[in-house]
Design a protein around this motif. Structure first.
Motif, PDB file in Angstrom:
ATOM      1  N   ILE A 114      58.066  29.968  32.278  1.00 49.11           N
ATOM      2  CA  ILE A 114      56.727  29.625  31.768  1.00 49.11           C
ATOM      3  C   ILE A 114      56.690  28.161  31.355  1.00 49.11           C
ATOM      4  CG2 ILE A 114      55.055  30.130  29.980  1.00 49.11           C
ATOM      5  CD1 ILE A 114      56.182  32.969  29.901  1.00 49.11           C
ATOM      6  N   ILE A 115      57.695  27.763  30.564  1.00 51.40           N
ATOM      7  CA  ILE A 115      57.704  26.382  30.080  1.00 51.40           C
ATOM      8  C   ILE A 115      57.674  25.419  31.267  1.00 51.40           C
ATOM      9  CG2 ILE A 115      58.987  24.686  28.739  1.00 51.40           C
ATOM     10  CD1 ILE A 115      57.873  26.908  27.057  1.00 51.40           C
ATOM     11  N   VAL A 116      58.539  25.704  32.246  1.00 52.00           N
ATOM     12  CA  VAL A 116      58.617  24.797  33.398  1.00 52.00           C
ATOM     13  C   VAL A 116      57.267  24.714  34.089  1.00 52.00           C
ATOM     14  CG1 VAL A 116      59.575  24.568  35.705  1.00 52.00           C
ATOM     15  CG2 VAL A 116      61.072  25.079  33.779  1.00 52.00           C
ATOM     16  N   VAL A 117      56.675  25.884  34.324  1.00 58.30           N
ATOM     17  CA  VAL A 117      55.391  25.871  35.032  1.00 58.30           C
ATOM     18  C   VAL A 117      54.383  25.039  34.271  1.00 58.30           C
ATOM     19  CG1 VAL A 117      53.444  27.312  35.656  1.00 58.30           C
ATOM     20  CG2 VAL A 117      55.746  28.054  36.205  1.00 58.30           C
ATOM     21  N   ILE A 118      54.325  25.282  32.961  1.00 53.27           N
ATOM     22  CA  ILE A 118      53.357  24.516  32.174  1.00 53.27           C
ATOM     23  C   ILE A 118      53.706  23.042  32.229  1.00 53.27           C
ATOM     24  CG2 ILE A 118      52.539  24.131  29.840  1.00 53.27           C
ATOM     25  CD1 ILE A 118      53.012  27.200  29.474  1.00 53.27           C
ATOM     26  N   GLY A 119      55.024  22.755  32.164  1.00 57.76           N
ATOM     27  CA  GLY A 119      55.424  21.358  32.258  1.00 57.76           C
ATOM     28  C   GLY A 119      54.945  20.757  33.558  1.00 57.76           C
ATOM     29  N   LEU A 120      55.083  21.531  34.627  1.00 61.31           N
ATOM     30  CA  LEU A 120      54.629  21.014  35.921  1.00 61.31           C
ATOM     31  C   LEU A 120      53.153  20.670  35.871  1.00 61.31           C
ATOM     32  CD1 LEU A 120      56.446  23.433  38.397  1.00 61.31           C
ATOM     33  CD2 LEU A 120      56.897  21.013  37.996  1.00 61.31           C
ATOM     34  N   LYS A 121      52.386  21.568  35.226  1.00 58.06           N
ATOM     35  CA  LYS A 121      50.943  21.348  35.229  1.00 58.06           C
ATOM     36  C   LYS A 121      50.526  20.318  34.166  1.00 58.06           C
ATOM     37  CE  LYS A 121      48.650  23.623  37.554  1.00 58.06           C
ATOM     38  NZ  LYS A 121      48.226  23.333  38.936  1.00 58.06           N
ATOM     39  N   ALA A 122      51.458  20.087  33.206  1.00 56.08           N
ATOM     40  CA  ALA A 122      51.037  19.300  32.040  1.00 56.08           C
ATOM     41  C   ALA A 122      50.407  17.997  32.483  1.00 56.08           C
ATOM     42  CB  ALA A 122      52.245  19.039  31.150  1.00 56.08           C
ATOM     43  N   GLY A 123      51.039  17.312  33.444  1.00 60.91           N
ATOM     44  CA  GLY A 123      50.481  16.037  33.872  1.00 60.91           C
ATOM     45  C   GLY A 123      49.172  16.220  34.617  1.00 60.91           C
ATOM     46  N   GLY A 124      48.994  17.368  35.238  1.00 63.03           N
ATOM     47  CA  GLY A 124      47.859  17.533  36.162  1.00 63.03           C
ATOM     48  C   GLY A 124      46.627  18.092  35.501  1.00 63.03           C
ATOM     49  N   SER A 125      46.241  19.280  35.942  1.00 59.07           N
ATOM     50  CA  SER A 125      44.942  19.825  35.531  1.00 59.07           C
ATOM     51  C   SER A 125      44.889  20.018  34.019  1.00 59.07           C
ATOM     52  CB  SER A 125      44.731  21.176  36.218  1.00 59.07           C
ATOM     53  OG  SER A 125      45.799  22.048  35.834  1.00 59.07           O
ATOM     54  N   LEU A 126      46.032  20.242  33.384  1.00 55.70           N
ATOM     55  CA  LEU A 126      45.989  20.520  31.944  1.00 55.70           C
ATOM     56  C   LEU A 126      45.808  19.252  31.132  1.00 55.70           C
ATOM     57  CD1 LEU A 126      48.740  23.239  31.513  1.00 55.70           C
ATOM     58  CD2 LEU A 126      46.273  23.474  31.705  1.00 55.70           C
ATOM     59  N   ALA A 127      45.989  18.106  31.795  1.00 58.28           N
ATOM     60  CA  ALA A 127      45.969  16.857  31.020  1.00 58.28           C
ATOM     61  C   ALA A 127      44.614  16.638  30.363  1.00 58.28           C
ATOM     62  CB  ALA A 127      46.312  15.694  31.950  1.00 58.28           C
ATOM     63  N   HIS A 128      43.598  16.611  31.147  1.00 53.73           N
ATOM     64  CA  HIS A 128      42.280  16.244  30.598  1.00 53.73           C
ATOM     65  C   HIS A 128      41.418  17.489  30.471  1.00 53.73           C
ATOM     66  CE1 HIS A 128      41.688  16.673  34.869  1.00 53.73           C
ATOM     67  NE2 HIS A 128      42.536  15.643  35.053  1.00 53.73           N
ATOM     68  N   SER A 129      41.152  17.858  29.240  1.00 55.02           N
ATOM     69  CA  SER A 129      40.346  19.050  29.025  1.00 55.02           C
ATOM     70  C   SER A 129      38.937  18.657  28.641  1.00 55.02           C
ATOM     71  CB  SER A 129      40.967  19.883  27.900  1.00 55.02           C
ATOM     72  OG  SER A 129      41.227  19.018  26.811  1.00 55.02           O
ATOM     73  N   HIS A 130      38.011  19.581  28.876  1.00 57.98           N
ATOM     74  CA  HIS A 130      36.603  19.284  28.606  1.00 57.98           C
ATOM     75  C   HIS A 130      36.410  19.060  27.122  1.00 57.98           C
ATOM     76  CE1 HIS A 130      36.987  21.649  32.231  1.00 57.98           C
ATOM     77  NE2 HIS A 130      35.826  21.137  32.651  1.00 57.98           N
ATOM     78  N   GLU A 131      35.330  18.302  26.826  1.00 64.63           N
ATOM     79  CA  GLU A 131      34.892  18.218  25.428  1.00 64.63           C
ATOM     80  C   GLU A 131      34.048  19.447  25.143  1.00 64.63           C
ATOM     81  OE1 GLU A 131      35.869  16.435  23.094  1.00 64.63           O
ATOM     82  OE2 GLU A 131      37.269  15.530  24.537  1.00 64.63           O
ATOM     83  N   VAL A 132      34.081  19.923  23.902  1.00 66.24           N
ATOM     84  CA  VAL A 132      33.309  21.109  23.573  1.00 66.24           C
ATOM     85  C   VAL A 132      32.286  20.767  22.518  1.00 66.24           C
ATOM     86  CG1 VAL A 132      35.140  22.695  24.140  1.00 66.24           C
ATOM     87  CG2 VAL A 132      34.979  21.742  21.851  1.00 66.24           C
ATOM     88  N   GLY A 133      31.146  21.475  22.589  1.00 70.92           N
ATOM     89  CA  GLY A 133      30.101  21.247  21.618  1.00 70.92           C
ATOM     90  C   GLY A 133      30.488  21.845  20.269  1.00 70.92           C
ATOM     91  N   GLY A 134      29.728  21.590  19.258  1.00 74.55           N
ATOM     92  CA  GLY A 134      30.059  22.080  17.922  1.00 74.55           C
ATOM     93  C   GLY A 134      29.954  23.580  17.838  1.00 74.55           C
ATOM     94  N   SER A 135      29.005  24.155  18.613  1.00 77.93           N
ATOM     95  CA  SER A 135      28.782  25.589  18.464  1.00 77.93           C
ATOM     96  C   SER A 135      29.884  26.399  19.127  1.00 77.93           C
ATOM     97  CB  SER A 135      27.442  25.956  19.115  1.00 77.93           C
ATOM     98  OG  SER A 135      27.602  25.926  20.520  1.00 77.93           O
ATOM     99  N   PHE A 136      30.749  25.722  19.877  1.00 76.43           N
ATOM    100  CA  PHE A 136      31.773  26.451  20.609  1.00 76.43           C
ATOM    101  C   PHE A 136      32.655  27.255  19.671  1.00 76.43           C
ATOM    102  CE2 PHE A 136      35.956  26.804  22.497  1.00 76.43           C
ATOM    103  CZ  PHE A 136      35.650  27.371  23.712  1.00 76.43           C
ATOM    104  N   GLY A 137      32.756  28.530  19.904  1.00 73.54           N
ATOM    105  CA  GLY A 137      33.622  29.347  19.079  1.00 73.54           C
ATOM    106  C   GLY A 137      32.989  29.808  17.801  1.00 73.54           C
ATOM    107  N   SER A 138      31.726  29.420  17.593  1.00 71.03           N
ATOM    108  CA  SER A 138      31.080  29.858  16.352  1.00 71.03           C
ATOM    109  C   SER A 138      30.683  31.325  16.475  1.00 71.03           C
ATOM    110  CB  SER A 138      29.827  29.015  16.136  1.00 71.03           C
ATOM    111  OG  SER A 138      28.902  29.340  17.149  1.00 71.03           O
ATOM    112  N   PRO A 139      30.550  32.032  15.356  1.00 67.70           N
ATOM    113  CA  PRO A 139      30.195  33.445  15.409  1.00 67.70           C
ATOM    114  C   PRO A 139      28.984  33.718  16.287  1.00 67.70           C
ATOM    115  CG  PRO A 139      30.707  32.822  13.166  1.00 67.70           C
ATOM    116  CD  PRO A 139      30.780  31.556  13.974  1.00 67.70           C
TER     117      PRO A 139
END
Lengths: 182, 479, 625, 506, 102
Positions: A114-139
């Motif tokens: 698992i660690i290796v796989v994530i490490g592989l992806k770390a530089g790629g798609s996982l690097a830049h994540s979307h910004e989220v609005g304030g309401s994200f995750g709110s009740p």
């Protein structure tokens, strides 16, 4: 800018703390000889997870985590442990058999993979994540999702809980001719 | 017509299973059904147009469409004869079982009839999958017939028998799938000839075990020794023919190139089996052993004739199939009758039964001399044609066959004199009666068939293939 | 006329079938009458055929009548058909005629045997088979009859099946004949391959010398087996285990001479394979000498006659091999007469002495049974070939033919003459020992004269008839002067040798002298017993062991077969074929036990299995991408 | 305001018809549960059983109706659930199995306590399965899985006084939890890789050969393989099948395998078409493992239930062969095969149950001796089931195997056909071994258990042989009819399967 | 996003999962085994939520919540079983629960 960096550092610090606590408690759960302590450690684990959830801006889940898990489930655990009395068994009680070796090997392999796989992806798609609005995750956000897209999931969850409850009743309730049959 | 031939015994079987009959009426009903089946066959024989030949009485209904599998039955000239062999032998076997009074009569008779239907189906099926279905369906009753009504060692015998047979037929199933899907039809008549060695070998495996061919006969001695005489009779007399029939109908007709390719090895195996079986029969300690190994030898001979792939060989093989079917049926039934009287098949404990038992002596002697292919007997005609046919593939094969003829004389005479002649054996008491009328009624018709065939073997050889030119019909793939 | 032939063929079969089916319902005597009647009917048919054939032009004397197609394969066909031509008619007459007499004789001889019916059914069956052999319209039917006579001979030799010796002899005879059948069959296969048919006509066809030689060899194999010639002669003496009439019919008059018939019938192929023909003649010569020698030391009355039969058939082979077909056939006929006569006379002796066959116990019967003695004497003289008895005319012309065959011929000629001397010697040794001298105590004790009832009559009448025939039968043909048989057989088998008349005369003279010489020597030693019989221990042992042929074949064929069979059981069938499957199943089950052992019942194991396989699965998935 | 609320809650349209089977069963479950409280003890059992039976029957009817009316599949309730013929065919099989299981259970559930709950859970489990086969995104899939799994855990332990049951339940629960945790983590990874949880959306994300995706796929395959009890995820199967009450085992073996395989087919084909080259091979390998291990282990079993458990492992292998073909023919093969398979396993376990009841001890090969002659109907049926398992003609098992092999061959995997053939050969030994035990062994040494009056508290002995169990025998006969009928009248079944598998995007 | 990347969270998740697995594989006390399973589920949850954050997609969180409920139910049943076993005087050791085997 400065604020951001400060916040960044702050978040990092919190994360490190929480993550460490999380891992430590997890290890503790697995390695304590006394289930009572293990259960307590799990509570810690859940708490630190909740912190991580907060960092991931999922307030509602974090809250649910603390309430449902730490509140309800673990209490039940502790109750049962208390009811049947803590039974001590050292994790490495049995002599190192092929069983134990295989266990360590398999678990380690999974972990590493698992660690290796994530490490592989770390530089790629996982690097830049979307910004989220304030309401994200709110009740309200969660609630809306539950009542729209995931209505069925919501219902099923309740059904599962119901079934489990029945099970608990059947299994836990004192049997009529339990004793005299032994 | 064909469907009726197949269904009549099956229906009778179910009736017997369902109705709460007592033993007598169940047996009588079964016998009646078997005789009716014989009548049906005669009807078919009369109505079959031998001049025109080819597939007749064909009936076809699609079974599952997406893979082009259909219920397609019909008879060729040679299948008519094999069907005839089946119904006659089964009638005799059922009659004997009825007379011998097998316990659990209803189940027993039902199974026998079921078996009849299955075997007839094998000889009539014109669709690969249907053929396989019947081929396996034979096994279902046989398994129980051997296993329940057999001798002390029946369990091991029946298990061995089934596992051996299934090993072959499952390989055949694989071949059928590959063959049928690659040709995009499972219809035996339409399906084209293939040149794939592997598919061919799959089929050969199944038939070689069923026949059996030389190294694959491990199941044979036990199965023939442990099962009750009439079942052994059917096993060696009729069921083994399903293997030879498969060679003829599928392996040879549909795979000309592989046949060319594997002709020598298969002929060699058959020849080895011929000699091997004869030698073992020559030393076998008991009646059934002799007959069992002799039928191994005989099937080797039949295989030789088939794989000679010419008019003589094919004709001879068909004839010899019928002959051997009748002969070994009769011999096994006689073995059963002897064992009933002496409680043993051990040759060393038998002897001198000819004295005061003229009927037994006459019947056994007659069957025996036909079995050893004394000239002018139908078996002689069959062997002669087979060897004349295989002679064209190489004189060596026929020399082997000739040697086998001498050996056959040796072991059959040994068998006859061990039972009938010399001084009376320890197991033979004077109270052991001569054949009873009922027993005669069972075996005499079989012997009569053999004598009739001896008078006119051409009845079979001339009426097996279109215009008596088997080779050309086979080469066209029995379309 | 063709109906006559068919009647001749089928009436014995009908009788056999009738007797078998009737079983206990008819009396034993009736069965005997039935069989006899059928044989006489057959004879009548044969005569009718003969007569009607006489009325034809020599060229039209070959008629084939097909009943139905017997077997077929593609273009090859063989019908169930009979051929009527001078040769077959001659054989039909001999077979049915002599056969009828012998069957009649059996009524007396077998009287009182509990299984008389079976006996007569077998006898009738034999006559049918023999007639089928000689009438068979193609090689396949010839082979069929060939095998059928083998079968019925087996049945009759082993008629007294309580005697292990009888059964053994029967089996021996059958298997030796089966060997012959096999070689014939091979020859036939070759013919089918080359000519695509088995009609007699094809024998005259053009074949490469190899093919011709092979075919001829195959046929010769059958012939020597059936006629008990070298090297397949050992079964005949043992065959004397059967009832005496059987020996008379099968092993003297008819079956054993079938080899000669075969060679004559298929002479075309032998003529295109001269070496094989010479081989046949050589075998004949060899046999007649060996048999003659062995006969000198035999003590069983029937065996002596059996060996004389072998040697006489040797003469016929000699003739047939040389191409003197007519002479061979002529000797066949006369031999049928006097040899049957001898056997039946011997039978009467045996019958009179309550089934005793050892000549050392006999003696002085001349006064007790004079007529039998006379009959026996006639037979012996005919056998030795003393003028004017039958043998004289037939045997000498064969020897004469040998002179017309170059150097090789002369060798054979000498052998034949030597044989004549031996014949005289052993024949009259037998005669003197049995009939001359003072009645031995055994004879006094056991002798009982023939009753004057059916038994006596049926025993005596055929003997009388045959005695007459043995006297006059030879006069039909006297080669140098008149030869109707030769002309009769002209169309069927054209002789290839024609001895000049001087050769005939010389041979006859010498043969006569040597025969008389033999008789004289016998008279000295056994008749008047002027000298004690000289002893050559070594030679005698060899002769008594019949030149060790039995032992040889035992070692060469029987034992190896048995060993092979046993070996196959021990090293192939039981360990490999039978066990392999079992052991395979066992291994599979062991494997299964292993797998089941992994199922420890421990929860952690199960989880471990899942976890580890997930790990593997995942790594593989990620890796193969 | 209202409008605002309306817009705030854009309630999805709910296709009640599509959910009708599930709801029916849920209702039945609820009523049965109530009966446990409201109905007096004496009448409780018939009432609850009837309710569950009714529920299953009606669900069966609904499923049939839906099958007829769902020629064109589509998602319902915000695409969380898929209404198509695949779902409904599986639903039909499950409902049928449930109905028969109820019949089989009837006499088993004699003890007064928990009879209501038992049938409630039986119905609930069925409902969960019906939902599971229709699940159209990973979340519903996971939830439905847990739904029926938990019901089954409880059903295994329903006799709290049978230690075997408890042990089986605990093993099932722990290993099952472990398996579903793995499945869940896989789902999470897939979600992370594609950003979607809906099966079609996952495929639509077009992330072929993405590392995370493949990793998740591996874990999902493992999780589903676990439910289908395919080796090497099978090890819980023998223990649970042996420990659980036989009727429950019957239900599990028939229904669970059905839904697990159907869902596996749906998930793999719908969500991961891009990685077919990977998972087909993986599934084939798993199939081979299952064939090998299942058959070999079954060879040496003494207990009949265990033998059947291992045989169900090997049959998972046979059906996975069909799945691995990843073709329309393969789907057809699987969906056809499931019908006779469900019938055969239900029937065989039912027969075992019957024997268990008359012996009062676990059924082994030894004490099946002579059964065939004592109880001809059950014996012949068992014979037929065994032949069916072994793939003999005259039973649907033959056609199923034939189709599976055909699919493998069409996919170019002749070697898989050979493996299957060899496995079949090995399997003959124990299947026919059972027939041998039933018909060819003598029965003198056999002891029938004294009959007990189950209503009395505590159970009291009556003596004599147990009464014939009409319901159970009816169920067995029904299974027999399906097993044999599916061979002769196979065209209609094949058509059903064809249409069902047509609703997958091959 | 501020703070560590998603990858870090996932690492933690993976570690939890692995630890839980180890626990299931080595511990013999069923209670602790159940706890370990909880840890595995929590690892999955963390992954779900991290991804949800990463993708700005609510489904992950919903999923996580649902998982919590499921986990709870499993625990209930599991504990019930343990109690029942305990009532049968069975020592709480999964290695002793091996009457079904082979």
């Amino acid at each position: 800018m400065v604020l951001a960096s400060v916040g960044n550092v702050l978040v990092w610090a919190v994360w490190v703390g929480a993550a460490f606590a999380c891992l430590a408690s997890a290890v503790a759960v697995v390695s304590f000889t006394n289930p009572f302590y293990s259960a307590l450690a799990l509570i810690g684990n859940l708490g630190s997870l909740a912190v991580l959830y907060l960092l991931l801006s999922s307030e509602f889940v974090a809250a649910g985590q603390v309430l449902v898990y730490a509140g309800a489930v673990m209490v039940m655990f502790l109750f049962v442990i208390a009811y049947i009395g803590p039974r001590i068994d050292p994790p490495w009680g049995a002599a190192p058999s092929w069983q134990a070796l295989g266990a360590v090997f398999a678990a380690g392999a999974l972990l590493v993979e698992i660690i290796v796989v994530i490490g592989l992806k770390a530089g790629g798609s996982l690097a830049h994540s979307h910004e989220v609005g304030g309401s994200f995750g709110s009740p309200s956000y969660i609630g809306r999702l539950f009542l729209t897209d995931h209505l069925l999931a919501f219902e099923i969850t309740s059904i599962v809980l119901l079934v489990a409850a029945i099970g608990g009743v059947i299994l836990g309730a004192h049997s009529r001719q339990g004793a005299d049959e032994l | 017509m064909t469907t009726v031939l197949i269904l009549l015994p099956l229906a009778a079987a179910f009736v017997i299973w369902v109705l709460p009959l007592n033993d007598i009426s169940a047996g009588a009903l079964a016998l009646l059904a078997a005789l009716a089946e014989v009548g049906l066959w005669i009807q078919a024989l009369v109505r079959y147009d031998f001049a025109e030949g080819g597939l007749q009485f064909a009936q076809q209904r699609t079974w599952f469409s997406d893979l082009h599998v259909s219920y397609h039955v019909g008879v060729y000239g040679f299948s008519i004869w094999l069907v005839g062999l089946t119904v006659v032998a089964m009638a005799a076997a059922i009659a004997y079982g009825f007379w011998a009074g097998r316990e659990r009569t209803r189940a027993y008779m039902g199974l026998m009839l079921f078996l009849t239907g299955a075997i007839v189906g094998v000889f009539c099926a014109q669709d690969l999958l249907l053929f396989y279905a019947f081929f396996e369906a034979m096994l279902i009753p046989l398994y129980v017939l051997v296993g329940v009504w057999g001798g002390p060692g029946r369990m091991g015998a029946t298990l061995k028998f089934v596992l051996y047979t299934m090993a072959g037929s499952l390989l055949m199933l694989a071949s059928i799938i590959v063959y049928g899907l690659s040709e995009n039809t499972f219809d035996l008549v339409q399906i084209g000839q293939s040149s794939s060695n592997w598919i061919f070998l799959g089929f050969v495996a199944a038939f070689a075990i069923k026949a059996p061919l030389f190294p694959l006969h491990g199941w044979l001695p036990d199965a023939y020794r442990e099962s009750s005489p009439e079942v052994a009779a059917i096993l060696s007399g009729v069921v083994s023919k399903a293997g030879a029939y498969g060679f003829l109908r599928i392996a040879i007709a549909k795979f000309p190139e592989p046949v060319q390719h594997y002709q020598a090895p298969i002929l060699a195996l058959a020849a080895i089996g011929l000699i091997y079986g004869s030698l073992l029969a020559f030393r076998a300690p008991d009646i059934r052993g002799v007959v069992a190994y002799s039928s191994l030898a005989q099937m080797g001979l039949v295989t030789m004739g088939l794989f000679a792939v010419n008019d003589l060989g094919l004709d001879g093989s068909v004839l010899q199939m019928v002959n051997h079917g009748l002969i070994s049926t009769t011999l096994f039934l006689l073995a059963g009758m002897v064992e009933r009287r002496t409680l043993t098949g051990d040759l060393s404990r038998l002897g001198g039964m000819a004295r005061g038992r003229p009927a037994l002596a006459t019947v056994l002697m007659t069957t025996g001399v036909i079995a050893l292919a004394v000239p002018l007997s139908s078996a002689f005609a069959g062997e002669f044609l087979i060897l004349a046919g295989v002679f064209r593939q190489g004189w060596g094969w026929s020399v082997v066959g000739a040697v086998a003829i001498v050996l056959a004389a040796a072991y059959v005479l040994r068998l006859i004199s061990a039972i009938l002649h010399r001084d009376v054996g320890p197991a033979v008491s004077d109270s052991a009666l001569d054949l009873r009328p009922a027993e005669l009624a069972v075996v005499v018709p079989l012997v009569a068939c053999l004598l009739a065939l001896s008078a006119w073997p051409a009845a079979v050889t001339q009426h097996s293939f279109r215009g008596d030119h088997g080779q050309s019909e086979i080469e066209q793939g029995l379309k | 006329m063709i109906y006559g032939a068919w009647t001749c063929l089928l009436s014995p079969l009908a009788a056999a079938g009738a007797i078998t089916l009737a079983g206990q319902r008819i009396s034993r005597r009736t069965a005997g009458y039935l069989a006899t009647l059928s044989c006489f009917v057959a004879f009548g048919g044969a005569v009718a055929t003969f007569v009607s054939l006489l009325g034809r032009e020599p060229e039209q004397r070959a008629v084939v009548s097909t009943a139905w197609t017997w077997i077929s394969g593609g273009s090859y066909r063989s019908g169930f058909e009979i051929l009527v031509d001078p040769l077959s008619v001659m054989m039909m007459l001999i077979v049915s005629g002599v056969g009828a007499l012998i069957v009649a004789y059996s009524i007396g001889y077998m009287d009182g045997d509990p299984e008389e019916r079976r006996y007569f059914a077998y006898m009738a069956l034999f006559v049918f088979s023999m007639l089928l052999l000689v009438q068979g319209g193609n090689l396949l039917l010839l082979l069929a009859g060939w095998g059928m006579v083998g079968l019925s001979s087996y049945l009759l030799i082993g008629f007294w099946h309580e005697r292990p010796s009888a059964i053994a002899a029967a089996k021996k005879a059958f298997i030796m004949n089966a060997i012959g059948d096999a070689t014939m069959a091979l020859a036939l296969f070759l013919l089918i391959k080359k000519a695509g048919s088995l009609e007699f006509g094809i024998l005259g066809g053009e074949y490469s010398s190899t093919v011709a030689t092979l075919v001829a060899l195959g046929l010769l194999g059958g012939a020597v087996a059936k006629s008990a010639q070298l090297p397949l002669q050992t079964w005949l003496p043992d065959a004397m285990e059967g009832p005496t009439p059987v020996s008379a019919l099968i092993h003297a008059a008819t079956m054993v001479t079938a080899g000669v018939y075969l060679i004559v019938r298929t002479h075309a192929i032998f003529e295109s394979a001269p070496h094989v023909a010479d081989l046949a003649a050589g075998l004949g010569a060899g046999t007649l000498l060996i048999a003659g020698l062995v006969a000198l030391v035999q003590v069983d009355i029937k065996r002596v006659i059996a060996y004389s039969t072998m040697s006489q058939i040797g003469y016929m082979f000699l003739g047939a091999g040389l191409g003197a077909y007519a002479n061979g056939m002529f000797h066949l006929m006369t031999h049928a007469f006097f040899k049957a006569l001898l056997f039946m006379a011997a039978g009467i002796v045996i019958h009179a002495l309550t089934a005793e066959q050892d000549i050392r116990k006999m003696g002085g019967l001349r006064d007790l049974m004079p007529r039998t003695y006379q009959a026996f004497l006639v037979g012996s003289l005919a056998l030795v070939g003393i003028f004017p008895f039958a043998g004289f005319f037939s045997k000498d012309s064969i020897l004469a033919a040998a002179m017309d065959h170059g150097a090789y011929g002369y060798v054979l000629w000498v052998a034949g003459l030597a044989g004549t001397f031996l014949t005289g010697l052993y024949t009259f040794r037998l005669l003197f020992l049995v009939f001359w001298g003072e009645p031995s105590p055994f004879v006094r004790e056991h002798f009982h004269a023939l009753p004057r009832d059916v038994v006596g009559v049926t025993l005596a009448a055929p003997v009388a008839v045959l005695a007459v025939l043995s006297l006059v039968g030879g006069w039909i043909q006297w080669a140098p002067l008149w030869h109707p048989i030769e002309t009769w057989l002209q169309t069927a088998a054209e002789p290839t040798v024609t001895p000049a008349s001087w050769q005939e005369w010389v041979t006859s003279a010498l043969a006569l002298l040597l025969g008389l010489g033999g008789i004289y020597v016998a008279w000295i030693f056994y008749g008047v017993r002027r000298f004690a019989v000289p002893r050559f221990a070594f030679g005698q042992r060899i002769l008594e062991r019949k030149f060790y042929f039995d032992e040889l074949y035992d070692a060469l064929f029987y034992r190896p077969t048995v060993w092979a069979a046993k070996g196959l059981y021990r090293w192939v069938e039981d360990p490999l074929i039978a066990e392999s499957s079992a052991s395979l199943g066992q291994d599979t089950r062991d494997l299964g036990r292993l797998v089941a052992k992994v199922q420890t019942g421990l929860l952690r194991t199960y989880a471990l299995a899942i976890a580890s396989s997930v790990a593997v699965l995942a790594i593989v998935f990620v890796a193969v991408k | 305001m209202i409008a605002a609320v309306q817009s705030f809650f854009a309630r999805p349209h709910i296709d009640w018809f599509a959910l009708a089977p599930v709801n029916t069963l849920l209702a039945a479950a609820a009523l049965a549960l109530l009966s446990a409280v409201l109905v007096p003890r004496r009448a409780r059992k018939p009432v609850a059983a009837t309710l569950s039976a009714l529920g299953y029957a009606v669900a069966f009817g609904f499923a049939v109706a839906l099958y007829v009316k769902s020629a064109h599949g589509h998602g319902v309730v915000a695409d969380a659930f898929r209404r198509d013929r695949l779902t409904e065919l599986a639903g039909i099989i499950v409902a049928g199995s449930g109905l028969l299981a109820t019949a089989i259970s009837y006499r088993e559930r004699g003890r007064g306590d928990h009879v209501g709950e038992y049938y409630a859970l039986l119905a609930a489990a069925g409902a969960g399965m019906l939902f599971f086969v229709g699940a159209n995104n990973l979340m519903t899939l996971f939830l439905a899985l847990e739904w029926f799994s938990i019901s089954l855990y409880i059903l295994c332990a329903i006799d709290r006084d049978r230690l075997g049951g408890l042990e089986a339940a605990l093993k099932y629960l722990v290993v099952g939890g472990f398996g579903s945790a793995i499945l869940l983590f896989g789902a999470a990874l897939v979600y992370g890789a594609t950003g979607a949880i809906g099966l079609p959306e996952i495929a639509a994300a077009g992330k072929e050969h993405d590392t995370l995706l493949l990793f998740g796929l591996a874990m999902i395959v493992a999780g589903l393989g676990f439910k289908a009890s395919a080796a090497p995820f099978h090890m819980w199967t023998p223990d649970v099948y042996e420990g659980a009450p036989t009727p429950v085992t019957a239900f599990m073996s028939a229904a669970t395998k059905t839904v697990a395989l159907v869902v596996a087919l749906r998930v793999l084909v719908t969500a991961f078409p891009g990685d077919a080259d990977v998972w087909t091979v993986a599934v084939a390998v798993i199939a081979v493992c299952s064939l090998a291990i299942g058959n070999l282990a079954a060879l040496v079993q003494k207990g009949v239930k265990r033998m059947l458990a291992y045989s169900s492992v090997s049959h998972a292998g046979f059906m996975l062969i069909a799945v691995s073909a990843n073709s329309d023919l393969g789907g057809r093969a699987l969906l056809y095969y499931l019908v006779p398979y469900a019938a055969m396993s239900l029937g065989s376990f039912a027969v075992v149950a019957a024997r268990e009841r008359e012996l009062g001890v676990p059924v082994t090969f030894e004490n099946m001796a002579g059964f065939g002659w004592e109880r001809p109907l059950l014996g012949i049926s068992m014979w037929a089931f065994m032949l069916g398992f072994a793939g003999f003609p005259l039973t649907g098992g033959f056609v199923g195997k034939f189709y599976a092999f055909a699919a493998a061959y069409r996919h170019g995997w002749t070697w898989l056909v050979i493996v299957g053939v060899i496995a079949t050969l090995v399997s003959l030994y124990y299947y026919l071994g059972l027939v041998r035990a039933m018909f060819m062994r003598r029965t003198e040494d056999l002891q029938l258990a004294p009959r007990t009056d189950v209503r009395a508290e505590p159970a009291r002995l009556l003596g004599g042989s147990p009464p014939r169990d009409a319901l159970l025998q009816t169920a067995v006969v029904a299974c027999l009819v399906v097993t044999v009928g599916s061979f002769f009248a196979m065209q209609p079944l094949i058509d059903l399967a064809k249409h069902a598998s047509a609703s997958l995007p091959f | 996003m501020i703070g560590p990347d998603t990858a870090w969270y996932l690492a933690v998740a993976g570690f939890l999962f692995g630890t839980g697995t180890l626990g299931v594989l080595i511990r013999r006390n069923p209670l602790i085994v159940l706890l370990s399973i909880e840890i595995m589920l929590n690892g999955a949850n963390l992954a779900l939520i991290a991804f949800a954050r990463h993708l700005n997609d609510g489904n992950g969180q919903i999923f996580a919540l649902a998982v919590m409920a499921v986990a709870a139910s499993e625990v209930v049943v599991g504990l019930g079983l343990i109690v029942a076993l305990n009532r049968k005087r069975v020592p709480l050791d999964v290695d002793r629960l091996s009457s079904l085997r082979g």
